[in-house]
Enzyme design. Structure first.
Site, PDB file in Angstrom:
ATOM      1  N   ASP A 119      30.730 -12.202  62.210  1.00  0.00           N
ATOM      2  CA  ASP A 119      31.339 -13.065  60.964  1.00  0.00           C
ATOM      3  C   ASP A 119      32.940 -12.906  61.199  1.00  0.00           C
ATOM      4  O   ASP A 119      33.453 -11.457  61.359  1.00  0.00           O
ATOM      5  CB  ASP A 119      30.688 -12.329  59.726  1.00  0.00           C
ATOM      6  CG  ASP A 119      31.237 -13.202  58.339  1.00  0.00           C
ATOM      7  OD1 ASP A 119      31.672 -12.448  57.508  1.00  0.00           O
ATOM      8  OD2 ASP A 119      31.268 -14.379  58.327  1.00  0.00           O
ATOM      9  N   ASP A 165      26.853 -11.041  53.706  1.00  0.00           N
ATOM     10  CA  ASP A 165      26.026 -11.191  54.952  1.00  0.00           C
ATOM     11  C   ASP A 165      24.773 -10.858  54.888  1.00  0.00           C
ATOM     12  O   ASP A 165      23.998 -10.708  56.019  1.00  0.00           O
ATOM     13  CB  ASP A 165      26.805 -10.570  56.225  1.00  0.00           C
ATOM     14  CG  ASP A 165      28.196 -11.380  56.246  1.00  0.00           C
ATOM     15  OD1 ASP A 165      29.150 -10.784  56.800  1.00  0.00           O
ATOM     16  OD2 ASP A 165      28.101 -12.807  56.124  1.00  0.00           O
TER      17      ASP A 165
END
Lengths: 74, 626
Positions: free
Chosen positions: B312, B508
């Site tokens: 990410d 996440d």
């Protein structure tokens, strides 16, 4: 509910594995782990199954390994 | 009676049996006593276990072998083997205890006491007795026993025990302080924020301890294997003992019984069964010393097989906080552009607005009139009688101000006043200093596929990816898109290894859960990340991912070495014993000796290479505007 109990005395790794299998088959026990390295037994069961399952687990452990027992405090 | 006493006693008796002359029964009696002294507990356990239905275990095998030896008249050998076995078992227990101790020491974060001020009284308590809200006193050089907030005092803290970081951190009143760190220089009072059970130290220790509850695939296999193995071996031994004398002409029963005994003794799977879990235990302990928390032995295994790393962007590879990199006015000065932007963005909570205000830094002297924030677009404001627009190109265009084409590394905030285009600010999310080097390390470890996912714009994503040399970038992703992307990558038919995802944990969680292995970064104190991730990196350093990969691979390699060594030696001696080329001595050595060597080898997983404890990166300067 998950509860852990320390093991008093020595447990050999194969005895731990055997005890684990038998404890997991106890009625009410959702999962069981007998860890010879950390010397801990971790049991997952419904809250009202305790301390019954712990006492049963202690019996099974003693049968598999002489000199090993669970410390079930209160 | 303890082994250290029994063994010499048995040896003495045996020696006596060999040396003393006299009626035939005396040496035999002495030998039998020697045997009894050295092996009574083994025999007793073997019998007891049979009554409990557990026939085939170590005790039984050893009893059978040695009793068999006595029956065929090999007294000396029976005693010798029993003694050797007991010594070996003793040493094995000792080695396992020492290993456990070494691992516990390596992770020794636990302080013994806490000094607390209660009702004006200073007292020394067990850390477990301290309560939330208590005032904790810390002197320089002490290990912090509980989590809290600093009330008075300035200090530097050594966080190495938690993060593996060598650089000390400065802290002062109002800052959080975590248990397990060492207070280096200052005299502090701290307000306790978490009970000992809930403190960082306890949670880390618990997590690392419980990590061995999740068995690796190797361990699970060995458990199943040994359950089947022993009965099979005993049957084979019986066949070996009795079949050849019946079918091979000239074969003597005692001969073959001896070989069968050998066979039995070698066959014990102890080395495998003990050393593999211990290896993973050591590997997890070693990783925790590097500030990497592994939540299960299985994750270490899966990580070792990684072929794809997915990141990410925001917060993992980049700092996660936006910064104004430069101001590009179309007319007027940079300062004026920035000032106007700050005035327009003064009330917005958007991170971009915050970065603009920070970049301006000075007080805003002019009044902003009516401010309207358009989500996904920008801000419309009345400032000093002028109609000001601050936002993206799309927003300005929809208000009638055409925006020239610009390409830049980052997000652009354009400004217009009364329909005239004034210029733009370039705002970017700085790449972490260590990120580029961290990715380089991963490539050097053989990771070929590096992928970046981000919810940020294509420009921003591309820019960061280029800076980091990542070729696969996917931008503009919502959280559910990220999950879908990871699933897509994992579903490819020709996929060779496992997929690792690294994120900052806060938003996440679903992706971390979906990936084969989920890394959470900068998790010091963040609950959400610790819950969702499989491996937690205690500080923000992307470099630790490469360390984790190396540790994982080394641990798996050592475990395989042990397994291979144990099985190899055993098969060899088994083979030899079938052909009568091995003695009972060799058999016991193959069993006990191999176990001890395997345990010592397992301890190697505990040690860390220097580069895994401390990440040294080149500093990458970032650019800041005005």
């Amino acid at each position: 509910m998950t509860k852990s109990y320390p093991i008093k005395g020595k447990v050999c790794v194969s005895c731990a594995a055997r005890a684990e299998k038998k404890i997991a088959e106890l009625p009410g026990v959702e999962s069981a782990r007998v860890n010879a390295l950390t010397k801990k037994v971790t049991l997952e069961a419904a809250p009202d199954c305790f301390p019954g399952v712990a006492l049963e687990a202690d019996r099974i452990l003693r049968r598999e390994e002489d000199g090993a027992s669970l410390v079930i405090g209160q | 009676m303890r082994i250290p006493l029994r063994v010499p006693a048995a040896l003495a008796l045996m020696a006596a049996s060999l040396l003393i002359r006299g009626p035939a029964w005396i040496p035999s009696a002495l030998a039998i006593s020697a045997y009894a002294v050295s092996g009574y507990d083994v025999l007793w356990r073997a019998l007891r276990n049979i009554t409990r239905g557990r026939v085939f275990d170590e005790n039984f095998l050893m009893s059978l072998a040695t009793v068999g030896a006595i029956i065929i008249g090999e007294y000396a050998e029976a005693v010798a083997v029993m003694i050797f076995y007991q010594v070996g078992e003793f040493f094995q227990d000792y080695a396992v205890d020492r290993s456990r101790g070494a691992i516990a020491d390596a992770m020794d974060l636990r302080p013994e006491s806490a000094r607390v001020l209660r009702d004006g009284q200073e007292m020394t308590l067990n850390p477990e007795e301290a309560r939330v809200g208590d005032t904790l006193l810390l002197r320089p050089g002490e290990r912090v026993p509980l989590d809290g907030v600093i009330l008075t005092g300035d200090t530097t803290l050594d966080t190495a025990a938690l993060t593996g970081e060598a650089m000390p951190r400065e802290a002062g009143p109002g800052d959080d302080i975590l248990s397990g760190t060492v207070n280096l220089t200052g005299l502090l009072t701290v307000r306790v924020s978490h009970s000992f059970e809930q403190s960082t130290v306890s949670r880390i220790l618990e997590m690392v301890e419980n990590a061995t509850d999740k068995k690796s695939r190797q361990e699970a296999f060995i458990t199943r294997f040994s359950a089947v193995y022993t009965p099979v071996v005993v049957i084979l031994a019986l066949l070996l003992a009795f079949v050849p004398p019946l079918i091979i002409p000239g074969a003597m029963l005692p001969d073959w019984v001896y070989r069968a005994l050998n066979f039995l003794v070698v066959s014990c799977p102890c080395a495998l069964v003990v050393s593999v879990p211990l290896t993973f235990f050591a590997g997890i302990g070693g990783a925790s010393r590097a500030g990497i928390l592994v939540k299960g032995a299985n994750f270490l295994e899966t990580l070792a097989e990684a072929s794809t790393f997915v990141f990410d962007k925001t917060g993992t590879l980049t700092e996660g906080s936006f910064t104004v990199e430069k101001a590009v006015p179309a007319m007027g000065t940079e300062e004026e552009l920035l000032r106007l932007a700050a005035l327009a963005e003064r009330h917005s909570n958007h991170p971009i607005a915050r970065s603009i205000r920070e970049a301006w830094g000075k007080p805003l002297d002019e009044e902003s009139g009516e401010l309207k924030e358009l989500p996904g677009g920008g801000v419309v404001a009345e400032i000093g009688g002028r109609h000001v627009l601050a936002g993206n190109a799309r927003m300005l265009a929809s208000h009638g101000v055409p925006v020239p084409e610009y390409s830049a590394n980052g997000t652009l905030v354009h400004l217009a006043s009364d329909g005239e285009y004034l210029g733009h600010l370039v705002i970017s999310d700085l790449v972490k200093p260590c990120a580029r080097q961290a990715l380089g390390k991963l490539r050097r470890e053989g990771i070929e596929e590096l992928v970046m996912l981000t919810g940020d714009t294509e420009q921003a994503g591309r820019a960061a990816a280029e800076g980091l040399n990542i070729s696969q970038v996917h931008t503009g992703l919502l959280p559910q898109d990220k999950v879908a992307k990871v699933e897509e990558l994992m579903a490819r038919p020709n996929r060779k290894g496992s997929l690792v995802f690294a994120g900052d944990g806060v938003n996440d969680a679903p992706v971390l859960a979906r990936a084969d292995v989920g890394f959470a970064m900068g998790a010091l104190g963040t609950d959400a990340a610790i819950e969702a991730a499989d491996i937690v990196i205690m500080n923000d350093d992307p470099c630790k991912m490469a360390s984790a990969l190396r540790i994982a691979r080394r641990t798996v390699k050592i475990a395989r070495q042990n397994a291979g060594f144990a099985i190899g030696v055993k098969l060899l001696v088994l083979g030899l014993s079938v052909f009568g080329l091995s003695t009972l001595w060799m058999a016991v050595l193959a069993d006990v000796g191999v176990t001890v060597l395997a345990i010592l080898n397992a301890m190697r997983a505990l040690s860390l290479k220097r580069e895994d404890k401390v990440c040294v990166c080149e500093f990458q300067p970032g650019a800041l505007a005005a």
